[in-house]
Design a protein around this motif. Sequence first.
Motif, PDB file in Angstrom:
ATOM      1  N   SER A  93      34.327  23.196  39.130  1.00 46.20           N
ATOM      2  CA  SER A  93      34.884  24.282  38.978  1.00 46.20           C
ATOM      3  C   SER A  93      33.678  25.365  38.625  1.00 46.20           C
ATOM      4  O   SER A  93      32.730  25.062  37.927  1.00 46.20           O
ATOM      5  CB  SER A  93      36.083  24.163  37.979  1.00 46.20           C
ATOM      6  N   LYS A  94      33.956  26.634  39.153  1.00 48.03           N
ATOM      7  CA  LYS A  94      33.175  27.718  38.709  1.00 48.03           C
ATOM      8  C   LYS A  94      33.878  28.739  38.155  1.00 48.03           C
ATOM      9  O   LYS A  94      34.797  29.132  38.923  1.00 48.03           O
ATOM     10  CB  LYS A  94      32.248  28.026  39.855  1.00 48.03           C
ATOM     11  N   MET A  95      33.544  29.660  37.015  1.00 50.79           N
ATOM     12  CA  MET A  95      34.144  30.554  36.623  1.00 50.79           C
ATOM     13  C   MET A  95      33.796  31.768  37.153  1.00 50.79           C
ATOM     14  O   MET A  95      32.388  32.015  37.339  1.00 50.79           O
ATOM     15  CB  MET A  95      34.098  30.791  35.020  1.00 50.79           C
ATOM     16  N   LEU A  96      34.431  32.839  37.652  1.00 54.54           N
ATOM     17  CA  LEU A  96      33.985  33.776  38.289  1.00 54.54           C
ATOM     18  C   LEU A  96      34.438  35.190  37.303  1.00 54.54           C
ATOM     19  O   LEU A  96      35.790  35.229  36.933  1.00 54.54           O
ATOM     20  CB  LEU A  96      34.428  34.191  39.490  1.00 54.54           C
ATOM     21  N   THR A  97      33.349  35.753  36.687  1.00 57.50           N
ATOM     22  CA  THR A  97      33.894  36.959  35.833  1.00 57.50           C
ATOM     23  C   THR A  97      33.792  38.240  36.518  1.00 57.50           C
ATOM     24  O   THR A  97      32.844  38.487  37.248  1.00 57.50           O
ATOM     25  CB  THR A  97      33.071  37.139  34.631  1.00 57.50           C
ATOM     26  N   ILE A  98      34.848  39.064  36.777  1.00 59.02           N
ATOM     27  CA  ILE A  98      34.929  40.329  37.611  1.00 59.02           C
ATOM     28  C   ILE A  98      34.805  41.594  36.495  1.00 59.02           C
ATOM     29  O   ILE A  98      35.579  41.485  35.467  1.00 59.02           O
ATOM     30  CB  ILE A  98      36.094  40.286  38.248  1.00 59.02           C
ATOM     31  N   ILE A  99      33.945  42.426  36.731  1.00 66.48           N
ATOM     32  CA  ILE A  99      33.746  43.605  35.866  1.00 66.48           C
ATOM     33  C   ILE A  99      34.213  44.941  36.854  1.00 66.48           C
ATOM     34  O   ILE A  99      33.832  44.826  37.817  1.00 66.48           O
ATOM     35  CB  ILE A  99      32.607  43.718  34.984  1.00 66.48           C
ATOM     36  N   GLU A 100      34.645  45.987  35.793  1.00 67.24           N
ATOM     37  CA  GLU A 100      34.927  47.257  36.957  1.00 67.24           C
ATOM     38  C   GLU A 100      33.759  47.731  37.372  1.00 67.24           C
ATOM     39  O   GLU A 100      32.429  48.035  36.492  1.00 67.24           O
ATOM     40  CB  GLU A 100      35.700  48.006  36.039  1.00 67.24           C
ATOM     41  N   ALA A 101      33.207  47.863  38.389  1.00 69.76           N
ATOM     42  CA  ALA A 101      32.381  48.610  38.982  1.00 69.76           C
ATOM     43  C   ALA A 101      32.209  50.007  38.537  1.00 69.76           C
ATOM     44  O   ALA A 101      32.897  50.985  38.288  1.00 69.76           O
ATOM     45  CB  ALA A 101      32.244  48.796  40.635  1.00 69.76           C
ATOM     46  N   ASP A 107      29.110  60.911  31.392  1.00 76.28           N
ATOM     47  CA  ASP A 107      30.411  60.557  31.591  1.00 76.28           C
ATOM     48  C   ASP A 107      30.486  59.577  32.842  1.00 76.28           C
ATOM     49  O   ASP A 107      29.936  59.681  33.847  1.00 76.28           O
ATOM     50  CB  ASP A 107      31.107  61.693  32.204  1.00 76.28           C
ATOM     51  N   VAL A 108      30.940  58.175  32.377  1.00 73.31           N
ATOM     52  CA  VAL A 108      30.653  57.011  33.285  1.00 73.31           C
ATOM     53  C   VAL A 108      32.156  56.461  33.620  1.00 73.31           C
ATOM     54  O   VAL A 108      33.078  56.300  32.800  1.00 73.31           O
ATOM     55  CB  VAL A 108      29.938  55.697  32.729  1.00 73.31           C
ATOM     56  N   THR A 109      32.298  56.381  34.828  1.00 78.74           N
ATOM     57  CA  THR A 109      33.599  55.761  35.307  1.00 78.74           C
ATOM     58  C   THR A 109      33.215  54.378  35.914  1.00 78.74           C
ATOM     59  O   THR A 109      32.243  54.005  36.898  1.00 78.74           O
ATOM     60  CB  THR A 109      34.080  56.510  36.647  1.00 78.74           C
ATOM     61  N   GLY A 110      33.848  53.262  35.020  1.00 77.14           N
ATOM     62  CA  GLY A 110      33.405  51.937  35.352  1.00 77.14           C
ATOM     63  C   GLY A 110      33.140  51.219  33.996  1.00 77.14           C
ATOM     64  O   GLY A 110      32.634  51.898  33.058  1.00 77.14           O
ATOM     65  N   HIS A 111      32.595  49.976  34.340  1.00 77.23           N
ATOM     66  CA  HIS A 111      32.144  49.181  33.097  1.00 77.23           C
ATOM     67  C   HIS A 111      30.746  49.143  33.142  1.00 77.23           C
ATOM     68  O   HIS A 111      29.982  49.027  33.994  1.00 77.23           O
ATOM     69  CB  HIS A 111      32.439  47.646  33.396  1.00 77.23           C
ATOM     70  N   TYR A 112      30.034  49.688  31.853  1.00 75.72           N
ATOM     71  CA  TYR A 112      28.668  49.759  31.512  1.00 75.72           C
ATOM     72  C   TYR A 112      28.227  48.853  30.379  1.00 75.72           C
ATOM     73  O   TYR A 112      29.089  48.704  29.607  1.00 75.72           O
ATOM     74  CB  TYR A 112      28.087  51.128  31.641  1.00 75.72           C
ATOM     75  N   ASP A 113      26.982  48.356  30.366  1.00 77.35           N
ATOM     76  CA  ASP A 113      26.339  47.612  29.038  1.00 77.35           C
ATOM     77  C   ASP A 113      25.584  48.564  28.351  1.00 77.35           C
ATOM     78  O   ASP A 113      25.722  48.611  27.218  1.00 77.35           O
ATOM     79  CB  ASP A 113      25.927  46.539  29.599  1.00 77.35           C
ATOM     80  N   THR A 114      24.741  49.502  28.828  1.00 72.13           N
ATOM     81  CA  THR A 114      23.865  50.366  28.229  1.00 72.13           C
ATOM     82  C   THR A 114      23.763  51.604  28.946  1.00 72.13           C
ATOM     83  O   THR A 114      24.098  51.664  30.054  1.00 72.13           O
ATOM     84  CB  THR A 114      22.591  49.760  27.918  1.00 72.13           C
TER      85      THR A 114
END
Length: 576
Positions: free
Chosen positions: A362-370, A393-400
Amino acid sequence: MHSVLKAVVTLSVKEPISNVTLRANATDLVELNDTAIFTCSVSSGTSLSYRWMNGSSEVAASDRVRLGVGNSTLSIVSVTRYDEGPFRCEVINGISNGTSQPIGLKVRFGPERPDVTSPDIAMTGHIVTFNCSASSQPPSQFSWFFNGSQMATGSVYKTGPLTLASHGEYTCVAFNNITYRNSTVSKMLTVVAPITSVSISTSGNQATEGDSFTMTCNIVGDPSSIHWWKNHTSVRLDNRTHVSFDNRTLAFNPVQHSDYGEYQCMARNSVSNRTSTRYTLLVNYGPKQPVIAGAPIAETEQRVTFNCSASSQPPSQFSWFFNGSQVVTGSVYETGPLTLPGHGEYTCMAFNNVTGRNSTVSKMLTIIEAITSVTVKRNKLPIASDNLTLTCDVTGHYDTIYWMKDNLSLVLNNTLNSDITISNNSLHFSPVKVSNDGNYQCVATNLFGPNTSPKYQLLVNYGPLSVNISGPGLVVIGSVITANLKCSADSRPTSEYWWKYINQSLPVTGSLMAVGVSLKNAKIYTCVAKNCLTNISMSKTISLDVTGHSPVPLFQSRGGLMLMGLVALSLPLINH
């Protein structure tokens, strides 16, 4: 009386030697059976001495050689083939000598042990020739025997085409019909059937890892040894790899995947050898635990391709499951455009329909909002000395998030100071300055890389600063008709201008004003500059002196605008 001495002298008279003659009792003798006796005599002669010669050598007495009758006879007991002579006798008496004519002996002997030349080993169907020879005088007669039965006569014996029954003992008998003696020798002939065919067979079942498996070397012919090879190297035997007593079978108990390879058996005997064609041993095994290749993280709207592979013989069949539910078959699974609910566990199951075994991973797939958009926004108009905030102003998932000015990182460019701070996704100016002018961008990053906003041009509004009036301070009546006064100020956007005459507002706008030259117009003029965005006003005063007699009316007209002899020219107002 006198004594008388007498001497007696003996006179020896020798007679010369003549006609020395040698006789033998017999000259045709049988070795070790007969005795040769030679007698030497003379016709005349006295006081004789005898000497015997064999060829050029003097004969001396021994156990077999005897001299008699004053050495006039020579006896050789049990003659051998080496006693054939020629013999002579020499006679001497001091005044003469003589030598007999030679006499040679013919000594019959043998046969000695025969010598047989022939191959030791021969193939069926071949013809073998035996040659027999023996030392003998006269030459021997020969007889041949096979396993005790007489087959032929003569020194040469040639077989017919050999069969396995031709294997056995071949004996040559040599016979001397004078000595009546015989001698024999035997020789073993090994007859071998040549190896004409070698092949490998199996029990018929397919080799499956964990089960037993046997290969057999099938041979047409008579092998003396059998040897097994794997990939051109001798098969190594161990506690699970065995051969039978005669090496005809090779057994694996159990067979393993590592036994895969090309096998051959080689059969050999003394006259031939053959090697089988290659037999490829395919060991059915697996599937081993599969491996999934594919991204562990993806953005919404992306498609992800998973590839599943497993070590297996024959190749496995594959099925895919998402969160426990089967979704597709085949080694490749491509998702549709991903949404956040696509996050979860993707399982690949490999199945081998020969071994009946399966294995899963099995493999886990993590999905983040673009990240779909990145823009820079300001909280208000940028006015010098005011605080200003730029927000990413960012639309979507960001880390930094990090900021750039004029294509250079603000941090790397060392442009940050005590008046500029970054917190969360905002850039704060406390206060904003004209020196902060530039093109600003913010960059939002996630696992899939950076996303950069369009450039935001920051132009800081300021002023007016440093109002100046340019124009003559003194004019002479008659030299010019009008005196031009020009007002300027450092400002963004460009200031609006109006004029005052002795602190009274004139209906004149624009940075340029033309004053008719007269004594009455020699007064103090003031230019007022105002920035409508900053709401700041600043003025500047100039004194205009006029001398001479006025030949013209006090009031001049230019451009259709006339007031108290003052004419104003308006310039366009530029706003930012």
